[in-house]
Design a protein around this motif. Structure first.
Motif, PDB file in Angstrom:
ATOM      1  N   PRO A 158     -32.441 -15.605  18.255  1.00  0.00           N
ATOM      2  CA  PRO A 158     -32.823 -16.862  17.423  1.00  0.00           C
ATOM      3  C   PRO A 158     -31.642 -17.258  16.909  1.00  0.00           C
ATOM      4  O   PRO A 158     -30.775 -16.557  16.398  1.00  0.00           O
ATOM      5  N   THR A 159     -31.527 -18.387  16.518  1.00  0.00           N
ATOM      6  CA  THR A 159     -30.349 -19.006  15.776  1.00  0.00           C
ATOM      7  C   THR A 159     -30.609 -19.068  14.286  1.00  0.00           C
ATOM      8  O   THR A 159     -29.832 -19.674  13.200  1.00  0.00           O
ATOM      9  N   SER A 160     -31.845 -18.585  14.000  1.00  0.00           N
ATOM     10  CA  SER A 160     -32.215 -18.515  12.397  1.00  0.00           C
ATOM     11  C   SER A 160     -33.091 -17.165  12.223  1.00  0.00           C
ATOM     12  O   SER A 160     -33.579 -16.701  12.897  1.00  0.00           O
ATOM     13  N   LEU A 161     -32.648 -16.593  11.034  1.00  0.00           N
ATOM     14  CA  LEU A 161     -33.626 -15.747  10.665  1.00  0.00           C
ATOM     15  C   LEU A 161     -34.963 -16.404  10.389  1.00  0.00           C
ATOM     16  O   LEU A 161     -35.292 -17.598  10.147  1.00  0.00           O
ATOM     17  N   GLY A 162     -36.052 -15.288  10.628  1.00  0.00           N
ATOM     18  CA  GLY A 162     -37.483 -15.832  10.234  1.00  0.00           C
ATOM     19  C   GLY A 162     -38.060 -16.382  11.691  1.00  0.00           C
ATOM     20  O   GLY A 162     -39.148 -16.947  11.604  1.00  0.00           O
TER      21      GLY A 162
END
Ligand code: PLP
Length: 426
Positions: A158-162
């Motif tokens: 993923p390019t994002s946390l969460g």
């Protein structure tokens, strides 16, 4: 107290969208409070020629009096009813005709459009997997925030946390302009791929143009495999010509996402496509999608005014193409004279100046090592001279009908000085 210091106390990074924080150019953001024609003005009253154009929507320039006067009258007629309105029907008729689609659903942002189009494609096909391309941006919904490890398609993160790994496990990332990748994935995931989503001209890794063969083959292989082809035209729609860019390629996608320009400056998105697919949306079909402010009359009316204006003044597209071609030639000349290394990538009025040494610009692999340090210098020095270009290397320059040739000449003359300074400092 400086606005920025107030801002960072109450907004993460001081902004509502990350690129505005100027982090990629290593500066504190400038705050603006007025815009007119091709200019934006910062809170200290300094004037800049605007090459951001709100990332596309302001294709006619800022604050056109004819359009603003109309908008003021719309305010008197009511802002939002949450009930059916006539202007929604007008917008739907107009947009479907202009984009050669059967049906449309209006939403409030590009993110919403792509997210919903993917749900629809999954619901329609009964399949879960999707293919996207590295470097393409389709808004910030979970399934689309994926990057692939360099050179390999097997490693995904993923390019994002969460964003849980489970949410992206069905997202397959291919290389832009590499049809073998797509063919391999289709073969390896037989009857499992719901859709392929692509920016038909990539604008969010900087401008990257697809090869004709690639786009044609992409249409062919998706059609053969019963895969929904989604053109994310949130930037390209109504930017390079009136309507969808698909007609430039002589093909049709199954679904299209729009945004930016079609809202006339208000928050809008839309997804449109073939009747058979669109009818799967609620309330006629089982794919749920809804929005309290979707199709609100103010955005519909302002959007329609801009679209009508563009339809009646299609010479604007030639003008923008010419201005961009002048920019391209000027940049190339300036790079040569100054000795700064770089390459221009352009499709009609979509253009990026990449700093660095490139053989070709065809994919994220090609551009990812662009010289962001030089871009920082370029941005800062242009800003000092009264020009605001994208505060990040991997973005495009946006032109509007309010820009003039004289402005581009002046910009290029200043750009040459800036590049010479950069060359001297290196
Ligand atoms: C801007 C953009 C989006 C996202 O639109 P928002 O209105 O910012 O949510 C999606 N796709 C593309 C190609 C875009 O350029």
């Amino acid at each position: 107290m400086k606005l920025y210091h107030r801002a960072i106390e109450v907004m993460p990074g001081g902004v509502n969208s990350p690129v505005r924080a100027f982090g990629s150019v290593g500066m504190e953001p400038v705050f603006f409070n007025y815009a007119k024609g091709p200019y934006v003005f910062d809170v200290d009253g300094k004037e800049y020629v605007d090459f951001v154009c709100s990332w596309g929507p302001m294709i006619l320039g800022h604050g056109r009096e004819d359009l603003i006067d109309k908008a003021k009258a719309y305010l008197d007629q009511g802002l939002t009813f949450g009930l059916p309105t006539e202007v929604e029907v007008e917008m739907a008729e107009y947009l479907t005709k202009a984009t050669n689609t059967d049906m449309v659903r209006m939403v409030n942002s590009g993110t919403e459009a792509t997210m919903s189009a993917i749900r629809l494609a999954r619901g329609y096909t009964g399949r879960n997997k999707l293919i996207k391309f590295e470097g393409c941006y389709h808004g910030h919904s979970d399934a689309l925030l994926v990057k692939s490890g360099s050179g390999t398609l097997t490693y995904k993160a993923p390019t994002s946390l969460g964003v849980p790994e489970e949410v992206i496990k069905d997202t397959i990332v291919c290389q832009y302009n590499k049809i073998e990748d797509v063919k391999e994935q289709i073969a390896a995931n037989k009857d499992q791929i719901a859709c392929v989503i692509i920016e038909p001209i990539a604008g969010n890794m900087g401008v990257v143009v697809p090869d004709q063969d690639f786009i044609q083959e992409l249409r062919k292989v998706t059609e053969e495999a019963g895969i929904v082809l989604i053109f994310d035209e949130v930037i390209t729609g109504f930017r390079t010509s009136f309507g969808s860019i698909a007609k430039d390629f002589g093909i049709e996608a199954d679904l299209y996402c729009f945004g930016k320009i079609i809202g006339g400056g208000l928050p809008v998105g839309a997804f449109a496509g073939k009747r058979e697919i669109m009818e799967k949306l609620s309330p006629t079909g089982g794919v749920y999608q809804a929005g309290t402010l979707s199709g609100n009359p103010l955005a519909m009316k302002m959007g329609l005014d801009v679209l009508h204006y563009l339809e009646d003044h299609q010479e604007i597209y030639d003008k923008l193409d010419k201005l961009a071609s002048k920019l391209e030639a000027g940049f190339n000349k300036n790079l040569e004279i100054s000795g700064v290394k770089g390459k221009v990538s352009r499709y009609k009025s979509m253009l990026s100046l990449f700093f660095g040494d490139f053989d070709q610009i065809k994919s994220y692999e090609d551009v990812k090592n662009a010289d962001t340090e030089t871009y920082k210098l370029y941005f800062k020095k242009m800003l000092e001279r009264g020009y605001i270009v994208a505060p990040a290397q991997f973005e495009a320059i946006f032109l509007s009908d309010a820009h003039t040739e004289a402005m581009i000449d002046k910009f290029l003359a200043d750009n040459l000085q800036v590049l010479k300074e950069i060359a001297g400092e290196k």
